[in-house]
Design a protein around this motif. Structure first.
Motif, PDB file in Angstrom:
ATOM      1  N   SER A 382       1.095  -1.836   4.013  1.00 12.11           N
ATOM      2  CA  SER A 382       0.999  -3.028   3.180  1.00 12.11           C
ATOM      3  C   SER A 382       0.622  -4.241   4.005  1.00 12.11           C
ATOM      4  O   SER A 382       0.791  -4.265   5.231  1.00 12.11           O
ATOM      5  N   VAL A 383       0.123  -5.227   3.306  1.00 11.94           N
ATOM      6  CA  VAL A 383      -0.270  -6.461   3.964  1.00 11.94           C
ATOM      7  C   VAL A 383       0.055  -7.620   3.018  1.00 11.94           C
ATOM      8  O   VAL A 383      -0.096  -7.495   1.801  1.00 11.94           O
ATOM      9  N   LEU A 384       0.581  -8.712   3.607  1.00 11.08           N
ATOM     10  CA  LEU A 384       0.946  -9.895   2.816  1.00 11.08           C
ATOM     11  C   LEU A 384       0.183 -11.077   3.405  1.00 11.08           C
ATOM     12  O   LEU A 384       0.432 -11.467   4.546  1.00 11.08           O
ATOM     13  N   LEU A 385      -0.737 -11.623   2.599  1.00 13.72           N
ATOM     14  CA  LEU A 385      -1.580 -12.711   3.111  1.00 13.72           C
ATOM     15  C   LEU A 385      -1.444 -13.932   2.219  1.00 13.72           C
ATOM     16  O   LEU A 385      -1.324 -13.793   0.988  1.00 13.72           O
ATOM     17  N   ARG A 386      -1.484 -15.110   2.834  1.00 20.40           N
ATOM     18  CA  ARG A 386      -1.442 -16.332   2.008  1.00 20.40           C
ATOM     19  C   ARG A 386      -2.670 -16.363   1.115  1.00 20.40           C
ATOM     20  O   ARG A 386      -3.776 -16.017   1.552  1.00 20.40           O
ATOM     21  N   ALA A 387      -2.472 -16.708  -0.158  1.00 18.30           N
ATOM     22  CA  ALA A 387      -3.605 -16.740  -1.094  1.00 18.30           C
ATOM     23  C   ALA A 387      -4.612 -17.767  -0.602  1.00 18.30           C
ATOM     24  O   ALA A 387      -4.225 -18.910  -0.308  1.00 18.30           O
ATOM     25  N   PRO A 388      -5.880 -17.393  -0.471  1.00 16.14           N
ATOM     26  CA  PRO A 388      -6.862 -18.314   0.085  1.00 16.14           C
ATOM     27  C   PRO A 388      -7.003 -19.563  -0.779  1.00 16.14           C
ATOM     28  O   PRO A 388      -7.087 -19.485  -1.999  1.00 16.14           O
ATOM     29  N   PHE A 406      -0.360  -9.676  -2.065  1.00 14.08           N
ATOM     30  CA  PHE A 406       0.296  -8.503  -1.477  1.00 14.08           C
ATOM     31  C   PHE A 406      -0.505  -7.241  -1.830  1.00 14.08           C
ATOM     32  O   PHE A 406      -0.764  -6.972  -3.001  1.00 14.08           O
ATOM     33  N   LYS A 407      -0.940  -6.504  -0.786  1.00 10.25           N
ATOM     34  CA  LYS A 407      -1.686  -5.260  -1.007  1.00 10.25           C
ATOM     35  C   LYS A 407      -0.872  -4.127  -0.421  1.00 10.25           C
ATOM     36  O   LYS A 407      -0.377  -4.237   0.702  1.00 10.25           O
ATOM     37  N   VAL A 408      -0.759  -3.044  -1.179  1.00  2.54           N
ATOM     38  CA  VAL A 408      -0.011  -1.894  -0.663  1.00  2.54           C
ATOM     39  C   VAL A 408      -0.761  -0.594  -0.979  1.00  2.54           C
ATOM     40  O   VAL A 408      -1.259  -0.402  -2.076  1.00  2.54           O
ATOM     41  N   LYS A 411       0.129   6.358   0.503  1.00  6.67           N
ATOM     42  CA  LYS A 411      -0.561   7.522   1.081  1.00  6.67           C
ATOM     43  C   LYS A 411       0.075   8.836   0.636  1.00  6.67           C
ATOM     44  O   LYS A 411      -0.345   9.892   1.071  1.00  6.67           O
ATOM     45  N   THR A 412       1.111   8.745  -0.193  1.00  7.98           N
ATOM     46  CA  THR A 412       1.801   9.979  -0.583  1.00  7.98           C
ATOM     47  C   THR A 412       1.213  10.535  -1.880  1.00  7.98           C
ATOM     48  O   THR A 412       0.346   9.923  -2.498  1.00  7.98           O
ATOM     49  N   SER A 413       1.756  11.681  -2.289  1.00  8.07           N
ATOM     50  CA  SER A 413       1.247  12.314  -3.512  1.00  8.07           C
ATOM     51  C   SER A 413       2.179  12.038  -4.701  1.00  8.07           C
ATOM     52  O   SER A 413       2.148  12.753  -5.681  1.00  8.07           O
ATOM     53  N   HIS A 414       3.034  11.008  -4.587  1.00  2.00           N
ATOM     54  CA  HIS A 414       3.871  10.620  -5.729  1.00  2.00           C
ATOM     55  C   HIS A 414       3.906   9.097  -5.843  1.00  2.00           C
ATOM     56  O   HIS A 414       3.631   8.384  -4.882  1.00  2.00           O
ATOM     57  N   GLU A 415       4.254   8.624  -7.042  1.00  2.00           N
ATOM     58  CA  GLU A 415       4.357   7.181  -7.291  1.00  2.00           C
ATOM     59  C   GLU A 415       5.457   6.579  -6.432  1.00  2.00           C
ATOM     60  O   GLU A 415       6.467   7.235  -6.184  1.00  2.00           O
ATOM     61  N   ILE A 416       5.235   5.335  -6.007  1.00  2.00           N
ATOM     62  CA  ILE A 416       6.293   4.680  -5.224  1.00  2.00           C
ATOM     63  C   ILE A 416       6.616   3.329  -5.872  1.00  2.00           C
ATOM     64  O   ILE A 416       5.756   2.451  -5.943  1.00  2.00           O
ATOM     65  N   ALA A 442      -1.480   8.168  -3.974  1.00  5.12           N
ATOM     66  CA  ALA A 442      -2.762   8.135  -3.272  1.00  5.12           C
ATOM     67  C   ALA A 442      -3.667   7.021  -3.779  1.00  5.12           C
ATOM     68  O   ALA A 442      -4.833   7.222  -4.070  1.00  5.12           O
ATOM     69  N   ASP A 443      -3.082   5.845  -3.935  1.00  2.00           N
ATOM     70  CA  ASP A 443      -3.869   4.738  -4.486  1.00  2.00           C
ATOM     71  C   ASP A 443      -3.443   3.418  -3.853  1.00  2.00           C
ATOM     72  O   ASP A 443      -2.495   3.370  -3.072  1.00  2.00           O
ATOM     73  N   LEU A 444      -4.151   2.393  -4.236  1.00  2.00           N
ATOM     74  CA  LEU A 444      -3.874   1.059  -3.695  1.00  2.00           C
ATOM     75  C   LEU A 444      -3.470   0.149  -4.841  1.00  2.00           C
ATOM     76  O   LEU A 444      -4.018   0.255  -5.934  1.00  2.00           O
ATOM     77  N   ALA A 445      -2.488  -0.723  -4.614  1.00  2.00           N
ATOM     78  CA  ALA A 445      -2.112  -1.703  -5.640  1.00  2.00           C
ATOM     79  C   ALA A 445      -2.091  -3.071  -4.984  1.00  2.00           C
ATOM     80  O   ALA A 445      -1.778  -3.194  -3.797  1.00  2.00           O
TER      81      ALA A 445
END
Ligand code: SF4
Ligand code: SF4
Length: 489
Positions: A382-388, A406-408, A411-416, A442-445
């Motif tokens: 994950s990464v947390l960046l100040r909103a531009p 916030f981007k996360v 990498k697993t095969s189940h929801e987190i 296996a996705d990005l949010a």
């Protein structure tokens, strides 16, 4: 003999040519698949028979089955292998990898490169003969179809030379239709390794206007494979394959290759029956009866008795052909066999050279690093960046607030399910728009996050902010960022 080049023993300069003359007595001076003008000499190899061909067939069916069912196999719901370059998403044995796994990719690539060096230095082109998809598909699929439709080498050569009668047109048309259909299947299999089976079916079943690029790639892959297997054939190994070129710099006299035992075979000469091995020896003759069967079966058109050559893909066809001849004349098998040049020349067994020891040490070290990286790989990133462009704000009760992005990546095969908590300062973190955040497998949010601190927590208008990423009450990662406010609150 198919690779018999007319005038192969001549040595002359072509009229008007500025290049030096070709020495046809020297096999290194010309390609066996080109005539003296450089035009293609089509190779019609005889159908191989024998134990190595049988073993190779078994290995081939297994590997081809794995290759074709590979995209359909799921591990933990993820594809066995997926190299989605477009979406930068990779699945290896069901483990999802993202471009952020740069270190793992770098080490894996180094490991791959090193193992190629080691493997080739020790075992030559074993890969080419036994496992390379080009060889498997060419020799075990396309070539067999050709034998079935056009017959063995002699019949193929006759058909090739024959005028375009109805019989020839029918045979050629049927063969090329099957070749094209197979190329379509192979092309789509490759495509499904890149974009995934679901996307491939979507391209096939959806409105074609929505998938112009996808359809174009399907046609492109089909055309490329058709040209490779119908026309280019052994030339792909000789001219294009980088591994084929690399091997000539890696092999040495200790490398295991398909080799002709010249000490046993020379001087070659026809067998005049009845002639015992002792009589041949007295005449200075070896076991090679100069029958050219090893040349007749070679799919690259070379004569292995000239020594290890760039074109040789170690397919073992010449070993089988020569073994059959040795059986017939009552001599031991293995005149052409897997051997190192040293072992033939000095009758020495295979040696683990210092060069191999060095390669192996590097390989083991890289493997250890890779295992460590895989074992300590975080399930989320994950990464947390100040909103531009967003400035801090002050709430009615005097708190300061910053907006973050916030981007996360899961990498697993189940929801987190994910929640965020400040770790080093007291404060409030609020995921915008919803109370919690669930990242699909296996996705990005990504989402906006509001953080509130009291002004006393800032020093000179700034505060270091450590945020814990929690899932089901367990911290799975921490991210760091900066909180800003007024310099003089
Ligand atoms: S098949 Fe064996 S015996 Fe015949 S030419 Fe080749 S090496 Fe000599
Ligand atoms: S020389 Fe023998 S092993 Fe090499 S490509 Fe020809 S038949 Fe195959």
């Amino acid at each position: 003999m198919t690779c018999d080049v007319p005038g192969r023993n001549e040595m002359k300069l072509e009229a008007g040519s500025a290049s030096r003359p070709i020495n046809r007595r020297d096999f290194r001076d010309h390609l066996s698949t080109a005539d003296r003008h450089g035009h293609r000499q089509w190779v019609f190899p005889k159908k191989p028979h024998g134990r190595f061909y049988r073993y190779r067939s078994w290995v081939s069916w297994l590997l081809l089955a794995v290759m074709f069912i590979g995209p359909f196999v799921r591990i933990n719901g993820n594809p066995l292998l997926l190299f989605n370059i477009v979406e930068r998403r990779f699945s290896i044995f069901g483990q999802i990898f993202w471009p952020h796994d740069t270190a793992i990719f770098a080490v894996a690539l180094l490991l791959f490169g090193t193992s190629i060096f080691i493997f080739t230095a020790a075992f030559g082109r074993l890969w080419c003969g036994w496992t390379c998809p080009q060889t498997l598909l060419m020799e075990m699929v396309f070539r067999r179809i050709e034998y079935l439709i056009e017959g063995d080498a002699a019949a193929q050569r006759a058909l090739h030379a024959a005028p375009w009668t109805r019989r020839k047109i029918t045979r050629k048309a049927v063969k090329h239709f099957i070749f094209f259909a197979l190329s379509f299947v192979i092309g789509n299999t490759l495509l499904s390794y890149v974009i995934g089976v679901e996307q491939l079916f979507r391209i096939m079943t959806d409105d074609p206007r929505k998938h112009v690029i996808g359809l174009a790639f399907m046609l492109l892959f089909t055309a490329v494979f058709y040209l490779i297997f119908a026309r280019f054939r052994e030339q792909a190994c000789t001219f294009i394959c980088p591994y084929g070129r690399l091997q000539s710099t890696v092999v040495d006299e200790n490398t295991l290759v398909v080799a002709y035992d010249y000490r046993r075979g020379e001087m070659r000469g026809p067998l005049r029956r009845p002639q015992t091995p002792e009589q041949r020896k007295t005449l200075g003759l070896g076991d090679c009866v100069n029958c050219f069967q090893c040349v007749a079966v070679c799919p690259t058109g070379i004569d292995i008795r000239n020594g290890t050559q760039m074109e040789c893909i170690n397919c073992t066809a010449c070993m089988d052909a020569c073994d059959a001849v040795m059986d017939r004349i009552g001599r031991p098998r293995g005149l052409i066999r897997y051997a190192s040049l040293d072992s033939i020349e000095q009758r020495k067994p295979f040696r683990f050279t210092p060069r191999l020891a060095g390669y192996t040490a590097v390989l083991l070290a890289l493997a250890a690093v890779l295992v460590f990286l895989l074992a300590t790989r975080s399930p989320v990133e994950s990464v947390l960046l100040r909103a531009p462009g967003a400035l801090f704000q002050q709430t009615a009760d005097g708190r300061l607030q910053n907006l973050y992005l916030f981007k996360v990546i899961n990498k697993t095969s189940h929801e987190i399910p994910v929640t965020l908590r400040p770790e080093n300062v007291g404060g409030l973190i609020q995921v915008m728009g919803r109370g919690d955040l669930t990242v699909p497998r296996a996705d990005l949010a990504q989402t906006s996050v509001l953080v509130q601190l009291v002004p006393e927590q800032l020093i000179a208008g700034k505060a270091r902010l450590v945020v814990g990423v929690y899932s089901n009450g367990k911290r799975i990662e921490t991210v760091e960022t900066t909180f800003v406010g007024p310099r003089n609150p």
